[in-house]
Design a protein around this motif. Structure first.
Motif, PDB file in Angstrom:
ATOM      1  N   ARG A 100      63.188  57.343  40.452  1.00  0.00           N
ATOM      2  CA  ARG A 100      62.718  58.677  40.077  1.00  0.00           C
ATOM      3  C   ARG A 100      61.874  59.327  41.320  1.00  0.00           C
ATOM      4  N   MET A 101      61.132  58.414  41.987  1.00  0.00           N
ATOM      5  CA  MET A 101      60.196  58.779  42.981  1.00  0.00           C
ATOM      6  C   MET A 101      61.083  59.100  44.228  1.00  0.00           C
ATOM      7  N   LEU A 102      62.311  58.876  44.296  1.00  0.00           N
ATOM      8  CA  LEU A 102      63.150  59.532  45.513  1.00  0.00           C
ATOM      9  C   LEU A 102      64.217  60.647  45.146  1.00  0.00           C
ATOM     10  N   THR A 103      64.337  60.927  43.936  1.00  0.00           N
ATOM     11  CA  THR A 103      65.580  61.682  43.247  1.00  0.00           C
ATOM     12  C   THR A 103      65.264  63.177  43.903  1.00  0.00           C
TER      13      THR A 103
ATOM     14  N   LEU B 291      56.263  59.586  50.500  1.00  0.00           N
ATOM     15  CA  LEU B 291      55.925  58.335  49.662  1.00  0.00           C
ATOM     16  C   LEU B 291      54.603  57.850  49.628  1.00  0.00           C
ATOM     17  N   VAL B 292      54.207  57.785  50.918  1.00  0.00           N
ATOM     18  CA  VAL B 292      52.810  57.253  51.118  1.00  0.00           C
ATOM     19  C   VAL B 292      51.670  58.207  50.440  1.00  0.00           C
TER      20      VAL B 292
ATOM     21  N   ARG C 253      68.375  46.197  43.325  1.00  0.00           N
ATOM     22  CA  ARG C 253      68.489  45.016  42.372  1.00  0.00           C
ATOM     23  C   ARG C 253      67.441  44.770  41.225  1.00  0.00           C
ATOM     24  N   MET C 254      66.896  45.778  40.661  1.00  0.00           N
ATOM     25  CA  MET C 254      66.253  45.909  39.710  1.00  0.00           C
ATOM     26  C   MET C 254      66.947  46.477  38.422  1.00  0.00           C
ATOM     27  N   ASP C 255      66.372  46.323  37.284  1.00  0.00           N
ATOM     28  CA  ASP C 255      66.653  46.799  36.160  1.00  0.00           C
ATOM     29  C   ASP C 255      65.790  47.861  35.786  1.00  0.00           C
ATOM     30  N   PRO C 256      66.356  48.881  34.701  1.00  0.00           N
ATOM     31  CA  PRO C 256      65.369  49.740  34.064  1.00  0.00           C
ATOM     32  C   PRO C 256      64.259  48.885  33.112  1.00  0.00           C
ATOM     33  N   PRO C 257      63.083  49.087  32.893  1.00  0.00           N
ATOM     34  CA  PRO C 257      62.599  50.427  33.349  1.00  0.00           C
ATOM     35  C   PRO C 257      61.853  50.616  34.791  1.00  0.00           C
TER      36      PRO C 257
ATOM     37  N   VAL D  37      73.399  53.844  35.926  1.00  0.00           N
ATOM     38  CA  VAL D  37      72.060  53.901  36.420  1.00  0.00           C
ATOM     39  C   VAL D  37      71.687  53.694  38.035  1.00  0.00           C
ATOM     40  N   HIS D  38      72.714  52.809  38.536  1.00  0.00           N
ATOM     41  CA  HIS D  38      72.584  52.616  39.963  1.00  0.00           C
ATOM     42  C   HIS D  38      73.492  53.403  40.948  1.00  0.00           C
ATOM     43  N   GLN D  39      74.224  54.465  40.360  1.00  0.00           N
ATOM     44  CA  GLN D  39      75.185  55.122  41.080  1.00  0.00           C
ATOM     45  C   GLN D  39      74.210  55.578  42.589  1.00  0.00           C
ATOM     46  N   CYS D  40      75.218  55.589  43.356  1.00  0.00           N
ATOM     47  CA  CYS D  40      74.593  55.949  44.812  1.00  0.00           C
ATOM     48  C   CYS D  40      73.545  57.016  44.883  1.00  0.00           C
ATOM     49  N   LEU D  41      72.041  56.681  45.088  1.00  0.00           N
ATOM     50  CA  LEU D  41      71.202  57.948  45.390  1.00  0.00           C
ATOM     51  C   LEU D  41      71.463  58.508  46.628  1.00  0.00           C
TER      52      LEU D  41
END
Ligand code: HEM
Length: 411
Positions: free
Chosen positions: A112-115, A224-225, A101-105, A357-361
């Motif tokens: 990107r941290m999860l791709t 992540l940590v 529920r956020m927008d770019p950037p 941009v929000h397509q299911c990760l």
């Protein structure tokens, strides 16, 4: 012709109450949504709180809207539509909402941290583990004997086990974890218990993230940590929020898709038989089920940041929008004979995972889980049948994610 939606042009009748219950066949589109797609493809509806967002129902419009940077997914913007009171609560809470529920950037930065975690190659390495989880759950169900509830006994625990594995939740905490996530997703349970469960889970992830800092392992939360929290790219709270987003985004969707997907197939014995005879059809069947029975059925919420022309109307800046994936996925302008379930259909570009941009990760993981689940069920339980007629099953009409609460089966 373009019309603006003024008090003169739109009376209450033109903004019917939404979402509606599927009064007829529970596996068909709600009649209102089908009518809107044919007659008023971009039209206002009235939500529980009196707000009147626009619903977009045609495939081409939905796809265009999903890639339009003038539509915001930021739930803090005025005008953002909330389908239920539970969802609205998120807006009022001072908690990190997660990049869904956020927008770019900022959205792009966090996503990107999860791709890397969800790339197909990494997911493929999980395939044998997911297959083994499917087999274990089916072993347990078969050992307990027929009849059984396929939702409680299989469809719900599978994504939970998978996400635990991915995040690095210790095995001994599974039961607690599953119970809290079940409570959190149960929108019939009342706000207080949903909130209490959410707090329990946040507390749990909070402690787990601290533990992963001290004793990192080969799992997503440890990475992540180490890679984001320690160097200061994300706060501790944001890491905790991200873990919670992954849990919520991946659990209810996958679980319901398994349950209602199997139900759809069992309602069409020819389709079920085709899969049992030729399991190579399973990957295509999964895509067709995602298209045909799109479980995110009330629409993806957005709010316009500028005036936008679409489907012959002007959507003003600050007005809410719901992008109706289920209607779009059955749009006859894009799919031939869209109301027919056909596991052999070469499904083109369905929108069940969203778009843009929000397509299911988690798309590669979701596909893997659905394929593994369906392949396991047709292989091990080819004689599966539902013990109740459709009209006696309890459908999740008022939930964000459609499906059945229980699926009583014998084999
Ligand atoms: C059948 C299963 C699934 C379906 C139908 C589904 C559907 C969707 C849809 C439609 C969106 C877009 C939301 C929007 O644009 O507002 C989305 C986003 C997302 N999904 Fe899934 N999903 C599924 C499974 C999963 C799984 C297994 C995971 C991960 C464990 C996952 C993680 C996410 C995340 C993190 C987002 C947010 C992406 C972003 O905002 O950039 N999903 N999903």
């Amino acid at each position: 012709m373009t019309t603006t939606d003024t008090a003169e042009s739109t009376g209450a009748d033109a903004a019917p109450a939404y979402p509606t219950v599927r009064a007829g066949c529970p596996l068909a589109l709600p009649p209102l949504v089908g009518e809107m797609r044919e007659e008023r493809p971009v039209a206002r509806v009235t939500l529980w709180d009196g707000s009147r967002p626009w619903v977009i129902t045609r495939y081409a419009d939905a796809r265009q809207a999903l890639r339009d940077p003038r539509l915001s997914a930021d739930l803090h913007r005025p005008g953002f539509p909330f389908i239920s009171p539970v969802q609205k609560l998120q807006q009022n809470q001072d908690l990190p909402v997660g990049f869904l529920r956020m927008d770019p950037p900022e959205h792009s930065r966090q996503r990107r941290m999860l791709t890397q975690e969800f790339i197909v190659k990494r997911m493929e390495r999980m395939r044998s583990e997911v297959d083994a989880m499917v087999d274990r759950l089916l072993d347990d169900m078969i050992a307990a004997g027929s009849p059984a509830d396929l939702v409680g006994g299989f469809a719900l625990p599978l994504p939970s086990l998978v996400i635990c594995k991915l995040l690095g939740v210790p095995y001994q905490d599974h039961e607690f974890f599953q119970e809290q996530s079940r409570l959190m997703l149960d929108q019939t349970a009342g706000l207080e218990s949903v909130l209490a469960a959410r707090e329990e889970l946040r507390g749990y992830f909070d402690r787990l993230a601290v533990h992963k800092r001290r004793r990192p392992a080969d799992d997503l939360l440890s990475r992540l940590v180490a890679e984001q929290e320690t160097p200061g790219h994300l706060s501790h709270d944001e890491v905790v929020g991200m873990a919670a987003v992954l849990l919520v985004a991946g659990h209810e969707t996958t679980a319901n898709m398994i349950g209602i997907g199997v139900l759809n197939l069992l309602e069409r014995p020819d389709q079920w038989a085709a899969l049992c005879e030729d399991p190579a059809l399973v990957p295509g069947a999964v895509e067709e089920l995602l298209r045909y029975q799109t479980v995110i059925h009330t629409g993806l919420p957005r709010v316009a940041t500028e005036d936008i022309e679409m489907g012959g109307v002007t959507i003003r800046a600050g007005e809410g929008i719901l992008i109706q994936l289920a209607a779009a996925n059955r749009d006859p302008r894009f799919y031939d004979d869209p109301d027919r379930l056909d596991v052999r259909r070469p499904v083109r570009q369905h929108l069940a995972f969203g778009f843009g941009v929000h397509q299911c990760l988690g798309l590669p993981l979701a596909r893997l889980e659905l394929q593994s689940a369906l392949a396991g069920i047709v292989r091990r339980l080819p004689r599966l049948r539902v013990t109740k007629p459709l009209e006696q099953l309890d459908f999740r009409h008022r939930m964000n994610v459609y499906g059945v609460f229980e699926l009583p089966v014998v084999w």
